[in-house]
Design a protein around this motif. Structure first.
Motif, PDB file in Angstrom:
ATOM      1  N   LEU A  78      56.295  50.669  52.183  1.00  0.00           N
ATOM      2  CA  LEU A  78      55.098  50.616  51.375  1.00  0.00           C
ATOM      3  C   LEU A  78      54.358  51.635  51.546  1.00  0.00           C
ATOM      4  O   LEU A  78      53.285  51.848  50.879  1.00  0.00           O
ATOM      5  CB  LEU A  78      54.426  48.822  52.250  1.00  0.00           C
TER       6      LEU A  78
ATOM      7  N   LEU B 144      47.726  51.134  50.613  1.00  0.00           N
ATOM      8  CA  LEU B 144      47.895  49.060  50.110  1.00  0.00           C
ATOM      9  C   LEU B 144      46.181  49.066  50.706  1.00  0.00           C
ATOM     10  O   LEU B 144      46.392  49.978  52.177  1.00  0.00           O
ATOM     11  CB  LEU B 144      48.839  48.522  51.096  1.00  0.00           C
TER      12      LEU B 144
ATOM     13  N   LEU C 192      41.576  43.279  45.612  1.00  0.00           N
ATOM     14  CA  LEU C 192      42.777  43.622  44.214  1.00  0.00           C
ATOM     15  C   LEU C 192      42.271  44.429  43.246  1.00  0.00           C
ATOM     16  O   LEU C 192      41.567  43.066  42.185  1.00  0.00           O
ATOM     17  CB  LEU C 192      43.602  42.860  43.918  1.00  0.00           C
TER      18      LEU C 192
ATOM     19  N   ARG D 127      46.925  49.606  40.052  1.00  0.00           N
ATOM     20  CA  ARG D 127      46.687  49.629  40.749  1.00  0.00           C
ATOM     21  C   ARG D 127      45.441  50.923  41.495  1.00  0.00           C
ATOM     22  O   ARG D 127      45.622  52.000  41.870  1.00  0.00           O
ATOM     23  CB  ARG D 127      47.473  48.629  42.139  1.00  0.00           C
TER      24      ARG D 127
ATOM     25  N   GLY E 195      46.215  45.476  47.547  1.00  0.00           N
ATOM     26  CA  GLY E 195      47.942  45.461  47.663  1.00  0.00           C
ATOM     27  C   GLY E 195      47.773  44.113  48.331  1.00  0.00           C
ATOM     28  O   GLY E 195      48.997  43.943  48.296  1.00  0.00           O
TER      29      GLY E 195
ATOM     30  N   THR F 224      48.866  38.793  49.086  1.00  0.00           N
ATOM     31  CA  THR F 224      50.474  39.228  47.987  1.00  0.00           C
ATOM     32  C   THR F 224      52.021  39.712  48.670  1.00  0.00           C
ATOM     33  O   THR F 224      51.544  38.566  50.370  1.00  0.00           O
ATOM     34  CB  THR F 224      50.294  40.843  47.735  1.00  0.00           C
TER      35      THR F 224
ATOM     36  N   LEU G 131      58.642  43.988  46.775  1.00  0.00           N
ATOM     37  CA  LEU G 131      58.274  45.247  45.878  1.00  0.00           C
ATOM     38  C   LEU G 131      58.798  44.363  44.566  1.00  0.00           C
ATOM     39  O   LEU G 131      58.158  44.894  43.827  1.00  0.00           O
ATOM     40  CB  LEU G 131      58.457  46.766  45.813  1.00  0.00           C
TER      41      LEU G 131
ATOM     42  N   ASP H 229      57.023  42.164  43.214  1.00  0.00           N
ATOM     43  CA  ASP H 229      55.745  41.966  43.406  1.00  0.00           C
ATOM     44  C   ASP H 229      55.019  42.637  42.752  1.00  0.00           C
ATOM     45  O   ASP H 229      54.348  42.953  42.228  1.00  0.00           O
ATOM     46  CB  ASP H 229      55.918  42.294  45.063  1.00  0.00           C
TER      47      ASP H 229
ATOM     48  N   VAL I 161      51.462  44.042  43.133  1.00  0.00           N
ATOM     49  CA  VAL I 161      51.084  45.043  43.842  1.00  0.00           C
ATOM     50  C   VAL I 161      51.977  46.429  42.412  1.00  0.00           C
ATOM     51  O   VAL I 161      50.981  47.749  41.956  1.00  0.00           O
ATOM     52  CB  VAL I 161      52.354  45.876  44.289  1.00  0.00           C
ATOM     53  N   ARG I 162      52.581  45.857  42.097  1.00  0.00           N
ATOM     54  CA  ARG I 162      53.637  47.194  40.489  1.00  0.00           C
ATOM     55  C   ARG I 162      52.463  47.207  39.389  1.00  0.00           C
ATOM     56  O   ARG I 162      52.544  48.261  39.200  1.00  0.00           O
ATOM     57  CB  ARG I 162      54.753  46.411  40.016  1.00  0.00           C
TER      58      ARG I 162
END
Length: 536
Positions: free
Chosen positions: A422, A429, A434, A442, A446, A456, A498, A501, A504-505
């Motif tokens: 992360l 993050l 977000l 992004r 996050g 998230t 990840l 997610d 976030v991606r």
């Protein structure tokens, strides 16, 4: 009345006022044992139920306005790392994005239809499309396949329900929920799922016969504890993570209303948004007594996070003064600083936020004392209870409050070290709302999902990691897929999270910022009140 730097609004309870006057917030506890050793004696066998959780939306699997991907809730992440996910029982929600309204799916549907920017003439079409999505969700849960919740023959291990506070967990039963679920109306103008929380809860509660329908979630956990098998306890680790909903309505409703004499009445308590600490203490004492009756080898109690950090209520402009934690006003994250009007826009004040934080500090002081007393054996045999200070975890990740404002940091504050997977992400993050960058990536945030309250998937992973660390320190053995013990320290597979997610991606990019559309959606569809402000 003149409000000073440490003032709280008129009508604030005296104990909250005194706590706020101390200036610095409560210092979190980094030692889960609180410095009180407990002998590890009398253990035999492996309890059949390795993980049981009593919780609310933060444990249920709630994200972006809906409980949906429950296999990615933090309890499920812990069970996965425990090598026990195939036996971990948790509720499942299908349909178009779960309950009550999946904001990520809504935004992605609009983006697919209209692209990354809405023109003026497309706005009515987008509203029509959004109402169509709501109608699809409503039909699934009120009249379609999701109308009748499944009945299982065994209690679940994740006994968490979004919106629940201590009293709900202690008192509500499936019978109550069934009686509260009324006949649904298919209204074109108001297409929210009727009784959404009750419908979600009925997938958690025991319902296999009339006797089971009278069980509370605490009763269900007690039954699991009695299922010893060859072990001395039926549950290896019980996690209690409740209390956020005793203060969260203050930021979701942007209104502070203290609990009154009806705080234990299921029909009346919904009128308040923050529990007086003395009322919270009454509820906590009853919950502690109930948990003492549950046969669990280890019990982890989580503190209540400071809900004023959640980006659903964003500080407007700059801090009120150098070194302060607070902003003069807190409004919705899509309200532009330059256009904010306190006479028009719903908001909390600096003094409201300070009072809510002080109340939560007192809640957490009570939780800490309960764990210390149990470990010392006050009133009985010492118990292997632990404290997980979630409040401290969130404080150490609070971007606008502390991370970017060194002058506001308490003397005890240190930054939270993100795991390598992360920490390598760019941009870093943070705890802001977000938003996308308009190019598929992004721009900020996050840690919180699109509802501005719940984490998230990687945010839930951080919480899971903290729980795992405490469990490992308690002597819980984590195994791999072959059943072999894992070495210490046990690390969450953040690469796996990840990959799952999507926020976030690849966050939604519509309007270059989801904030614009979410503000539009709240104005037209009232999603905040429908998803975050559940009341009886």
């Amino acid at each position: 009345m003149t409000l000073t730097d440490l003032s709280v609004p008129p009508g604030t309870p005296d104990d909250v006022r005194a706590q706020a006057a101390r200036g610095e917030p409560r210092e979190p506890c980094s030692d889960p044992t609180l410095g009180v050793p407990v002998p590890r004696t009398g253990r035999r066998g492996v309890p059949p139920h390795r993980l049981v959780v009593l919780g609310d939306s933060l444990s249920h699997g709630f994200q972006s306005g809906a409980v949906y991907n429950t296999d990615l809730s933090w309890p499920a992440i812990v069970a996965h790392e425990l090598g026990w996910l195939d036996r971990f029982r948790y509720p499942v929600y299908g349909g178009p994005g779960g309950l009550p309204l999946n904001l990520e799916l809504l935004l992605r549907r609009l983006e697919e239809r209209f692209g990354r920017r809405l023109s003026l003439w497309e706005t009515p079409l987008a509203l029509f499309e959004a109402r169509g999505f709501l109608d699809e969700v409503e039909d699934h849960w009120e009249r379609g396949p999701g109308h009748v919740p499944p009945r299982t023959g065994r209690a679940l291990h994740n006994l968490s329900v979004y919106g629940w506070d201590l009293r709900d967990t202690l008192s509500r039963t499936a019978g109550d929920l069934e009686r509260a679920t009324g006949r649904a109306d298919d209204s074109f103008l108001d297409q929210a799922v009727q009784d959404a929380t009750e419908r979600a809860a009925l997938r958690v509660y025991p319902r296999w016969d009339d006797e089971a329908r009278q069980q509370t979630l605490v009763d269900a956990a007690t039954g699991l504890g009695r299922d010893h098998g060859e072990a001395e306890a039926g549950i290896e680790t019980l996690v209690v993570f409740l209390g956020a909903n005793n203060a969260l309505p203050a930021v979701t409703d942007l209104r502070v209303r203290w609990s009154d004499a009806g705080f234990q009445d299921l029909r009346r308590k919904g009128a308040c948004t923050v529990w007086r600490p003395e009322h919270f203490a009454v509820e906590l004492a009853e919950l502690v007594a109930a948990v003492r009756r549950i046969d669990a080898r280890h019990v982890i109690w989580c503190t209540v996070p400071h809900v004023t950090i959640a980006p659903i209520a964003r500080g407007i402009g700059a801090k009120v003064r150098a070194g302060s934690r607070y902003y003069a006003h807190y409004a919705r994250p899509w309200v532009d600083d330059a256009r904010f009007d306190p006479a028009r826009d719903a908001h909390l004040t600096e003094h409201d936020a300070r009072a809510v934080d002080a109340a939560i500090d007192l809640y957490n002081t009570g939780i800490e004392a309960a764990v210390r007393d149990a470990r010392r054996g006050t009133g009985g045999t010492p118990r292997d209870w632990y404290l997980l200070d979630v409040a401290g975890l969130l404080d150490r990740l609070a971007s606008r409050r502390y991370v970017t404002d060194p002058a506001a940091r308490p003397s005890w504050w240190t930054p939270y070290p993100l795991p390598p997977a992360l920490a390598a992400l760019q941009p870093a993050l943070d705890s802001r709302f977000l938003v996308g960058d308009g190019r598929g990536g992004r721009a900020a945030g996050g840690l919180f999902s699109l509802d501005g309250v719940h984490p998230t998937t990687v945010g839930y992973g951080l919480l899971a990691q903290e729980v795992i660390t405490v469990m490992a320190a308690a002597g819980v053995v984590f195994t791999d897929r072959t059943g072999r013990p894992r070495g210490l320290p046990v690390q969450v597979d953040f690469d796996r999270l990840l990959r799952r997610d999507s926020l976030v991606r690849r966050p939604p990019q519509l309007l270059d910022s989801a904030l614009d559309l979410l503000g539009w959606a709240d104005e037209n569809l009232r999603w905040v009140s429908r998803t975050l402000s559940w009341r009886v």
